[in-house]
Design an enzyme around this catalytic site. Structure first.
Site, short mmCIF file in Angstrom:
data_model
loop_
_atom_site.label_atom_id
_atom_site.label_comp_id
_atom_site.label_asym_id
_atom_site.label_seq_id
_atom_site.Cartn_x
_atom_site.Cartn_y
_atom_site.Cartn_z
N HIS A 58 0.88 -1.17 0.09
CA HIS A 58 -0.18 0.05 -0.05
C HIS A 58 0.83 1.38 -0.04
O HIS A 58 1.68 1.29 0.90
CB HIS A 58 -0.98 0.09 1.14
N GLU A 112 1.43 3.56 3.11
CA GLU A 112 2.01 3.26 4.47
C GLU A 112 3.57 3.31 4.11
O GLU A 112 4.42 2.02 4.35
CB GLU A 112 1.56 1.77 4.39
N HIS A 166 2.86 -3.51 6.61
CA HIS A 166 1.64 -2.43 6.24
C HIS A 166 1.67 -1.66 7.47
O HIS A 166 2.38 -1.72 8.76
CB HIS A 166 0.66 -3.30 6.40
N GLU A 184 1.04 -4.97 11.16
CA GLU A 184 0.54 -3.72 10.85
C GLU A 184 1.23 -2.67 12.07
O GLU A 184 1.35 -2.85 13.07
CB GLU A 184 -0.86 -3.38 11.27
O1 0X9 Z 1 -6.58 -4.16 4.39
C1 0X9 Z 1 -5.65 -4.53 4.32
O2 0X9 Z 1 -5.24 -4.79 3.26
C2 0X9 Z 1 -4.81 -4.41 5.55
N1 0X9 Z 1 -4.84 -3.43 6.39
S1 0X9 Z 1 -4.19 -1.96 5.81
O3 0X9 Z 1 -4.73 -0.94 6.60
N2 0X9 Z 1 -2.63 -1.69 5.98
O4 0X9 Z 1 -4.74 -1.80 4.35
C3 0X9 Z 1 -5.03 -6.02 6.40
C4 0X9 Z 1 -4.90 -7.08 5.83
C5 0X9 Z 1 -5.03 -8.11 6.70
N3 0X9 Z 1 -5.65 -9.14 6.08
C6 0X9 Z 1 -6.99 -9.58 6.11
N4 0X9 Z 1 -7.78 -8.88 7.09
N5 0X9 Z 1 -7.36 -10.35 5.37
ZN ZN Z 2 -1.79 -1.87 4.05
#
Ligand code: 0X9
Ligand code: ZN
Ligand code: CA
Length: 346
Positions: free
Chosen positions: A105, A108, A230, A303
């Site tokens: 992303h 980030e 992330h 994260e």
């Molecule tokens: O949404 C995402 O891709 C990740 N969070 S972010 O805020 N960095 O965008 C989390 C991914 C974790 N994976 C799942 N929840 N499947």
């Molecule tokens: Zn992310």
């Protein structure tokens, strides 16, 4: 002496100083954010060009244990730079492979710094620390600090809060969410078919060159453990993310996640919470579910800082170093855990 001569000498002295200072700046650039005039600037955070030059110089400075290479190209033609760290680095040895990824992303930025600084740390401490030498000798570590360079560049130059890559979707919208574009359970909950959405999954699994590069690279090296960095929220997440059902290896992955969170906390007292990824929210088509489904190996999203939406993605530069410091022992722990696989499985 003629006035013209004096000017020439003065000019030479001036040029000398400029050269001296620019070479000092170049030396400083290794493992430290640097600015070169005219380049896009992200302060102490690394831009795409700075990641490239740092990985290049880092590998050159440690050429027997580091190799600077590209795993593919982005949509706009930027290389997805990687550094491989291992003894006999030029050969593919029978050693467990660990992978650290950053910046799926764009916004980030801290997720670039942590794996990049871990690469620097490993290489700079190979000779001095027996623990690091042992790790590098017994494993193969691959670090790809910027999986989404086009999006990152756009975040640096145009829109700080850009998330996706820079795919022109052809309807006035831009970008595919690379962390919804992997094939396992692609199209499921927590991903969007709306091209304008921040979680747009793309027209098909692996529609994006960045995720295809990761797929081909990871399929080829078959890692035994992976961390995709992330931000933000301070979490240590493991599969599944697409469902609340437990993964077959939940017990192992949760116990490693707990240890990583403990190691993080021990450094600066900052709490990262271990959880199944679906506990954050359901999201389908992410890196970790795909890798886990393919190889059944521990596969984490960490994260990073901060904990909450203020300051959210815009983490102050002063937190880069402590965020690296707290994540270092967690990454070392997971990488060292791979070595134990060798003795228990032989
Ligand atoms: O949404 C995402 O891709 C990740 N969070 S972010 O805020 N960095 O965008 C989390 C991914 C974790 N994976 C799942 N929840 N499947
Ligand atoms: Zn992310
Ligand atoms: Ca090796």
């Amino acid at each position: 002496m003629a006035k013209g001569e004096k000017m020439k000498i003065l000019k030479k002295i001036l040029v000398g100083f400029v050269l001296l200072f620019s070479s000092l700046t170049l030396m400083n650039s290794i493992c430290d954010g640097d600015d070169e005039p005219g380049d896009p600037d992200a302060g102490l955070y690394h831009t795409y060009d700075e990641v490239q030059s740092e990985l290049d110089s880092l590998a050159a400075a440690h050429e027997s244990i580091a190799d600077f290479t590209s795993i593919g190209k982005s949509l706009q033609g930027r290389d997805l730079w990687a550094i491989k760290i291992s003894d006999n680095v030029q050969s593919d040895e029978d050693e467990k492979v660990g992978v650290l990824l950053g910046a799926h992303h764009a916004r980030e930025w801290i997720s670039v710094e942590v794996p990049l600084k871990i690469a620097c740390y490993l290489l700079d401490n190979y000779d001095a620390q027996a623990q690091i030498k042992n790790l590098i000798d017994q494993t193969e570590i691959w670090i790809v600090p910027m999986v989404n360079p086009d999006g990152h560049h756009y975040s640096v130059t145009s829109d700080r809060l850009w998330r996706k890559n820079r795919r022109n979707n052809g309807d006035g919208s831009y970008g595919v969410d690379l962390n919804r574009n992997y094939s396992y359970q692609w199209g499921g909950p927590g991903s969007s078919g709306d091209t304008f959405s921040e979680t747009y999954r793309g027209p098909e699994p692996f529609s994006e060159p960045e995720t295809r590069a990761c797929r081909d690279f990871l399929t080829n090296i078959e890692p035994s453990a992976l961390i995709s960095y992330h931000s933000y929220s301070q979490l240590v997440l493991f599969p599944w993310g697409y469902t609340n059902s437990p993964a077959p290896d939940k017990t192992l992955m949760e116990s490693l996640a707990k240890t990583m969170a403990d190691k993080i906390k021990a450094v600066h007292g900052v709490t990262y919470t271990p959880d199944q990824a679906s506990g954050l929210y359901l999201a389908s088509g992410d890196t970790n579910d795909w890798l886990y489904a393919l190889l059944r190996v521990p596969s984490y999203t960490i994260e990073l800082r901060p904990r909450s939406s203020y300051p959210g993605f815009v983490l102050p530069e002063s937190e880069i170093q402590p965020t690296f410091e707290e994540n270092l022992p967690a990454a070392l722990f997971l990488l060292e855990w791979m070595i134990s696989l060798d003795t228990s499985s032989q």
